[in-house]
Design a protein around this motif. Structure first.
Motif, short mmCIF file in Angstrom:
data_model
loop_
_atom_site.label_atom_id
_atom_site.label_comp_id
_atom_site.label_asym_id
_atom_site.label_seq_id
_atom_site.Cartn_x
_atom_site.Cartn_y
_atom_site.Cartn_z
N GLY A 1 35.72 45.49 32.76
CA GLY A 1 36.19 44.43 33.64
C GLY A 1 37.07 44.83 34.80
O GLY A 1 37.56 43.96 35.52
N ALA A 2 37.29 46.11 35.03
CA ALA A 2 38.13 46.51 36.16
C ALA A 2 37.53 46.01 37.47
O ALA A 2 36.33 46.10 37.68
CB ALA A 2 38.29 48.02 36.20
N ASP A 3 38.38 45.46 38.33
CA ASP A 3 37.93 44.97 39.63
C ASP A 3 37.72 46.11 40.62
O ASP A 3 36.82 46.06 41.44
CB ASP A 3 38.96 43.98 40.19
CG ASP A 3 39.11 42.77 39.29
OD1 ASP A 3 38.17 41.95 39.23
OD2 ASP A 3 40.16 42.65 38.63
N VAL A 4 38.59 47.10 40.53
CA VAL A 4 38.53 48.27 41.40
C VAL A 4 38.67 49.50 40.50
O VAL A 4 39.57 49.55 39.67
CB VAL A 4 39.68 48.27 42.45
CG1 VAL A 4 39.67 49.54 43.27
CG2 VAL A 4 39.62 47.03 43.32
N VAL A 5 37.78 50.48 40.68
CA VAL A 5 37.88 51.72 39.90
C VAL A 5 38.06 52.88 40.88
O VAL A 5 37.22 53.09 41.75
CB VAL A 5 36.63 51.95 39.02
CG1 VAL A 5 36.79 53.24 38.22
CG2 VAL A 5 36.40 50.76 38.09
#
Length: 152
Positions: A30-34
């Motif tokens: 679920g990370a929005d930005v990696v």
């Protein structure tokens, strides 16, 4: 992984770091930005969020190297007891799991989140108890993704 899922469940925008081999997993959690793991993490955060982020959960044990990613007045949770060394720009909160072992309401909330599929438990392998030594060797070698479970 747990921090990502718990933060998303609370409506928080998640910026995470990941090694190339773990990027897909971190995105799936679920990370929005990696961002790439390693040197330059704080600078990469500041490129996207020039003032820094409000808070940071440092599961990668970056400690002082992660502080520049946090905005003035922000908070940073750390593991393994690092307390920030007396810095006052960011509030550093060492998290110790055992300190929460009797917080029944919080533990029950985690149980419900597992049952509802909000929080996923990752099992890397199930081994018979007779292979406990092998489980320890694997953990010490690093790179285990998920928990090793001993079956009795």
């Amino acid at each position: 992984g747990y921090v990502i899922q718990l933060a998303k469940a609370d409506g928080i925008t998640v910026v995470a770091d990941a090694a190339a081999k773990d990027r897909e997993l971190v995105e799936r959690l679920g990370a929005d930005v990696v961002l790439p793991r390693g040197e330059g993490f704080s600078e990469a955060v500041r490129e996207r969020y020039p003032d820094g982020v409000d808070g940071l959960a440092d599961g990668a044990v970056l400690n002082a190297a992660a502080l520049p990613a946090v905005k003035d007045g922000g908070r940073m949770a750390t593991v393994r007891g690092w307390d920030g060394g007396g810095r006052d720009r960011v509030t550093v909160v060492p998290v110790r799991v055992f300190a929460h072992a009797l917080e029944w309401e919080a533990l029950d909330r985690l149980r419900l989140q597992v049952e509802e599929g909000v929080l996923t438990l990752r099992v890397a392998d199930v081994l018979p108890a007779t292979q406990a030594g092998e489980a320890h060797r694997r953990l010490e070698a690093g790179g285990v993704r998920g928990r090793l479970v001993l079956q009795f």
